[in-house]
Design a protein around this motif. Structure first.
Motif, short mmCIF file in Angstrom:
data_model
loop_
_atom_site.label_atom_id
_atom_site.label_comp_id
_atom_site.label_asym_id
_atom_site.label_seq_id
_atom_site.Cartn_x
_atom_site.Cartn_y
_atom_site.Cartn_z
N SER A 1 0.84 -1.19 0.00
CA SER A 1 0.00 0.00 0.00
C SER A 1 0.87 1.24 0.00
N VAL A 2 0.23 2.36 -0.36
CA VAL A 2 0.92 3.64 -0.41
C VAL A 2 -0.03 4.69 0.16
N THR A 3 0.51 5.60 0.95
CA THR A 3 -0.28 6.72 1.46
C THR A 3 0.44 8.02 1.15
N SER A 4 -0.34 9.09 1.05
CA SER A 4 0.22 10.41 0.78
C SER A 4 -0.74 11.46 1.30
N ASP A 5 -0.18 12.57 1.80
CA ASP A 5 -1.05 13.66 2.24
C ASP A 5 -1.64 14.42 1.06
N LEU A 6 -1.20 14.13 -0.14
CA LEU A 6 -1.70 14.79 -1.35
C LEU A 6 -3.08 14.27 -1.77
N ALA A 7 -3.34 13.00 -1.51
CA ALA A 7 -4.55 12.37 -2.04
C ALA A 7 -5.27 11.55 -0.98
N GLN A 8 -6.59 11.44 -1.15
CA GLN A 8 -7.36 10.58 -0.25
C GLN A 8 -6.95 9.13 -0.42
N ASP A 9 -6.69 8.72 -1.66
CA ASP A 9 -6.31 7.34 -1.94
C ASP A 9 -5.11 7.30 -2.87
N VAL A 10 -4.21 6.37 -2.60
CA VAL A 10 -3.13 6.07 -3.53
C VAL A 10 -3.21 4.57 -3.78
N THR A 11 -3.42 4.21 -5.03
CA THR A 11 -3.58 2.80 -5.37
C THR A 11 -2.43 2.33 -6.24
N VAL A 12 -2.17 1.03 -6.14
CA VAL A 12 -1.11 0.39 -6.92
C VAL A 12 -1.78 -0.27 -8.13
N HIS A 13 -1.27 0.05 -9.32
CA HIS A 13 -1.85 -0.51 -10.55
C HIS A 13 -0.83 -1.34 -11.31
N GLU A 14 -1.34 -2.43 -11.85
CA GLU A 14 -0.55 -3.33 -12.69
C GLU A 14 -1.07 -3.16 -14.12
N THR A 15 -0.14 -3.05 -15.05
CA THR A 15 -0.52 -2.93 -16.45
C THR A 15 -0.15 -4.22 -17.18
N LEU B 1 5.25 10.69 0.11
CA LEU B 1 4.45 9.47 0.16
C LEU B 1 5.16 8.42 1.00
N ARG B 2 4.37 7.48 1.45
CA ARG B 2 4.89 6.39 2.31
C ARG B 2 4.56 5.07 1.64
N LEU B 3 5.61 4.28 1.39
CA LEU B 3 5.47 2.96 0.77
C LEU B 3 5.46 1.92 1.88
N ASN B 4 4.46 1.05 1.87
CA ASN B 4 4.32 0.01 2.89
C ASN B 4 4.54 -1.36 2.27
N THR C 1 5.21 -5.86 2.92
CA THR C 1 4.84 -7.02 3.72
C THR C 1 5.87 -7.28 4.81
N LYS C 2 7.15 -7.25 4.48
CA LYS C 2 8.20 -7.64 5.42
C LYS C 2 9.04 -6.46 5.91
N SER C 3 9.35 -5.53 5.04
CA SER C 3 10.25 -4.43 5.38
C SER C 3 9.50 -3.27 6.03
N GLU C 4 10.27 -2.42 6.71
CA GLU C 4 9.68 -1.22 7.28
C GLU C 4 9.27 -0.28 6.15
N ALA C 5 8.31 0.59 6.43
CA ALA C 5 7.83 1.55 5.44
C ALA C 5 8.96 2.51 5.04
N ILE C 6 8.88 2.99 3.81
CA ILE C 6 9.86 3.95 3.30
C ILE C 6 9.11 5.23 2.93
N THR C 7 9.59 6.37 3.42
CA THR C 7 9.03 7.66 3.05
C THR C 7 9.83 8.20 1.88
N VAL C 8 9.13 8.66 0.85
CA VAL C 8 9.75 9.15 -0.38
C VAL C 8 9.29 10.57 -0.64
#
Length: 158
Positions: free
Chosen positions: A72-86, A131-134, A136-143
């Motif tokens: 998952s990803v969160t950001s103060d810019l948007a209500q939702d940040v979704t991950v998309h696969e193409t 933004l904050r990247l979350n 499964t195993k690693s700690e979150a990363i702020t970018v």
């Protein structure tokens, strides 16, 4: 008291024996060295053309021997940040994307990417989006993701 001495000594001896096995076991010390080691490079957001949505691109490198997953990803810019696969010409929201061991997950224009939905404000070129990247195993990363021109094309990293 004497009847307990035997079981206590046996239990203590078993613990010492198990501790000794663990200390000399190379797989237990290697597992710490082989964990996922994640870092982010080449992050950017093209200046959004609408007031409600934006895309985000970056590369997550894993220099460790264990795979992980961006969940998952969160950001103060948007209500939702979704991950998309193409896949081919279609994109779909997914619950996560794998970050391979000793490899990288590339989120790029025309491929897998992030979608910032229901923007709270429209960022402009030259600004930075946090933004904050979350995982499964690693700690979150702020970018800190720089906002580039709407037509920006990276020369490397993607």
């Amino acid at each position: 008291m004497k009847p307990l001495a035997g079981p206590v000594l046996i239990t203590a001896a078993a613990l010492v024996a198990l501790t000794g096995c663990g200390a000399g076991d190379s797989s237990s010390s290697d597992s710490a060295d082989s964990s996922a080691k994640l870092s982010v490079k080449a992050a950017y957001m093209p200046q959004p053309v609408t007031d409600s949505m934006a895309a985000g691109f970056l590369v997550i490198e894993n220099d460790g021997g264990t795979a992980d997953e961006l969940t998952s990803v969160t950001s103060d810019l948007a209500q939702d940040v979704t991950v998309h696969e193409t896949t081919g010409q279609s994109m779909q929201e997914v619950a996560g994307l794998k970050v391979p061991a000793d490899g990288e997950l590339v989120l790029e224009s025309g491929g897998n990417h992030l979608m910032f939905e229901n923007l709270k404000r429209k960022p402009k070129e030259g600004e930075t989006v946090s933004l904050r990247l979350n995982f499964t195993k690693s700690e979150a990363i702020t970018v800190e993701m720089p906002v580039k021109s709407a037509t920006y094309q990276p020369t490397s990293g993607h």
